[in-house]
Design an enzyme around this catalytic site. Sequence first.
Site, PDB file in Angstrom:
ATOM      1  N   CYS B 104      21.242  -7.916 -35.093  1.00  0.00           N
ATOM      2  CA  CYS B 104      21.464  -7.155 -36.075  1.00  0.00           C
ATOM      3  C   CYS B 104      20.565  -6.002 -37.048  1.00  0.00           C
ATOM      4  CB  CYS B 104      19.879  -8.444 -37.209  1.00  0.00           C
ATOM      5  SG  CYS B 104      20.623 -10.145 -36.407  1.00  0.00           S
ATOM      6  N   VAL B 105      21.257  -4.791 -36.795  1.00  0.00           N
ATOM      7  CA  VAL B 105      21.060  -3.436 -37.416  1.00  0.00           C
ATOM      8  C   VAL B 105      22.443  -3.614 -38.046  1.00  0.00           C
ATOM      9  CG1 VAL B 105      18.847  -3.131 -37.074  1.00  0.00           C
ATOM     10  CG2 VAL B 105      21.008  -2.597 -35.455  1.00  0.00           C
TER      11      VAL B 105
END
Lengths: 311, 105, 537
Positions: B104-105
């Site tokens: 999730c980056v």
Amino acid sequence: MSVALIILTYFAYVFIVVMYSVKLIKIARMPVHLRWELYPIASETESKYGSSYYGDVEQWKKNRRKTVLKGIFYLLKENFWFGEYFRRNRWYWLVLLPWHIGFILIIAFHILCFFGAIVIIAGVPVSAQSTFILGRTFYYLILLTGVISFISGAFGSIGLLIKRLIDKDLRAFATPQNYFNYLFTLAVFASGLYAWHFVDPTLSGYREFWKGLVTLSPVPIDSATATHIILFALFLIYLPFTRSLHYITKFFAYLWVRWDDKPNLKGSKIERNVKEWLNKPVSWSAEHIKADGKKSWVDLTTEKKSDEKEA
Amino acid sequence: MAQMKLAGDTYEVDENGFMQETDRWTEDVARAYAARENVNELTDEHWTAVNYLRNYYLENGICPMIRRLIKETGFNLSKLYQLFPEGPAQSACKWAGVPKPTGCV
Amino acid sequence: MKKRLKLTDIAKGGDAPLTEINLDELTPLPPPYDKVEEQPEFKRLTEEQKERLVCNLDGVVSYAALPKPKNKEEEKKYVEQFVSGLKKLLSKENNWTFLQPLLLSLDYCARCQTCNEACPIYLASGKNELYRPTYRSEIFRRLVNKYARPGGKFKAKLNREDIELNWTTITRFYELSYRCNLCRRCAQICPLGVDNALIAREIRKLFSQELGWAPKELHEKGTVLQLEVGSPTGLRPNVAMDNLEFLDEEFSEALGIEIKTPWDKKGADVLLIHSAGDIISFPEGPISFSVLCNAAGINWTLSSEVGGYDGVNYGVFYDDFQLAKVATRHAQIAQELGVKKIVMGECGHQHKAFMTVADRILTGELNIPRESVMTFLEDIVFSGKIKFDPSKNNFPVTLHDPCNIVRNLGIVEPQRRILRYLCPQFREMTPHGIDNYCCGGGGGLSVMSDVNFTDWKAHVAGRLKLKQVIDAFADHPDPEVKKYLCAPCLNCKLQFRDIFDYYKVKERSGIIFGGLGELAVNAMVDIKKPLIKWEEE
């Protein structure tokens, strides 16, 4: 011959009821499962745009407005109209609906025959000339349900057969059993249609047969009607070996899964059930789960420091 | 595991070419990565960004936020894209020898 | 004309892919993205990769670490493990969590194929047989019937449903379970209540819980890292706090308003759990909530416990045990802080995992009230405590509905009431609400980027979404007109970042994307400079 018919018919009815019940009880007694609902939920008050109670701030403080009946009515209506197919898959609907109407009416026809037989035994003649309104009502109801069922069901059987053969998407997923089912139901409906059209236009044979069935006194019966009665009995016996139960399990799939948004409240029955299953041993083999066949879900998913270990 | 030859040595990399053995990184590795993306000379500006990224990673176990990178190096985003053709996450992190940012980056 | 793919083909052809993706076969995109030759290339595997990796489905690999058996015995071992996994999925003790839903979906499908037309991936692919939602489900159904039920092998032969289970079947099937966004449009359309997405997830569970196969971004660098370090991003507690402190300062200056984010405040009313990825990649989001909560006078806090500052729960995508562990951790943290409620950040799967799916795992005191950020924000915006000037948001805005918040949770209107109030040029895309299309990153796919998987996400999974977004702004195609796509979910934003990057959407159409909180802050009278910017300063 007619004794055998009576035995076969009774056996068929007992068989299907028992088999269906066993299957349904098995599904109904499955463990509580995690929530996996999907919107719209028909029973939610604002279901028209799919909203749930989660659309309210601090919804847990509010009384939940919910009526299960709304959902049940929706599903019942679907079972007689197939509106979802009408909207999304219209050609399929065009043959699917008559096929199912055939089933619904053929069952209605038999139930009416049963009650018609009781009416006859009670001394009310069932015929077009009957002096009793009840007698005339039963006469026409039996005739209508029977004939519409035969026509509609035969149309649907042929239609589905053709649809599944010519539509390459459907054909790719079809099995020999699918085709057998259509041919079998075609035989059931067509035999009824034949007996009505060529042999017994008032369907008096069925009324006599059912009277005999209820009073356990065999009556002579023409071979066309007898053929249909045998085929129908065999059909009932065959049904539990098909996916036919979807007509009922659909209610479970909707009410117990898709529309099941019951929260897990403290001290509720759901919580008690969940706790029971959380304490069952697990035997999955992947390393990260660390199951040994003895440790339970709680042991494997809660960290040591928690005081909820006993939960 | 995939392997890649960089500056005469073989290194374990992921499928996108990011080094898996961060401690084997050398400045020559950075140069070799850059050359693969047609950057044939590493300027002081490149080293400022690469060194900052690498040191931040070694200290914190994660790559710095872009915003931080911009603030600490003084390069804005378009400058970073000029220096590193595929951008700070895809090029700069790779050249600095740290694993590809995931999760999730 | 390509040969039609049959169900039994899954077991045949060894290492050769079943299909391949050609850009000109995909559903067309609207201008200016319509020319195939101008579209970004689809990355093919190199010969070396083909040799080394398992690549037998569609030329796309999402998990490079998928093992290759060294010999026949090893292959047999994997097949046996798969069969034992099938049986466990059907057992009450091992799979009480989803047994009833699974069986209702397995046993009562009428094979009517109505659902295919609802699937964004199938449609985007130009109706590639492999991506039919029913293709995967029907094979699974036949495998269950044949290998995990009495008399199955005989019945399979009799009914010509015989699918062979070998190495090829298993590995293809693994990959195929990650060609689904779990968006559940197909389930929503099924007249019988059959859920193909549930089946896809059960297949993933079988692989994860029995064979230990799961995408490394979801498992090893996902839930495992989260439980160990605190976040799948690798963000440790001290670094998380340090980052936010930095952001507080940065944005205090940028917006001309004092920002202070509270940490670990015992007895606060609200524990807000953002996704750590938002802090790192889209910091305007978390900062917006700091601004809004403070301005509305809410007694709130973030947590710096391991796992407490990252609300993601990838377990919901592939593994019930990991799901339960992460959810339990989150609940324990809230319990120790003694908060009255937990508010989900702008993250769709966090909503679904924590609010509903894990609801029946959290018992007793651990079942703390959990609320969506949508209603929380609506309450703030309409509380009257903050002054807004909607003319500050006078640019075209459209809303992307995250599947997990809308179709899977039924939260439809709060976000719309906010947008209608704060954004004068708000417009819906078609379809929207509970009928929306997934961004293409759903089901955990947005964080997966191994080998060439990102190409598949951008070209296939996200295709209909991109089309929808462009169409929603069809009245202002000029890139000079600045437009905003509101996507209140981290995973969706990550997917949009990939698509926008591939197709250069910002440059060619003038569209940027971000969350919902940003729009609220941007419209605040009290901020001196805008938060939402199209150009870097």
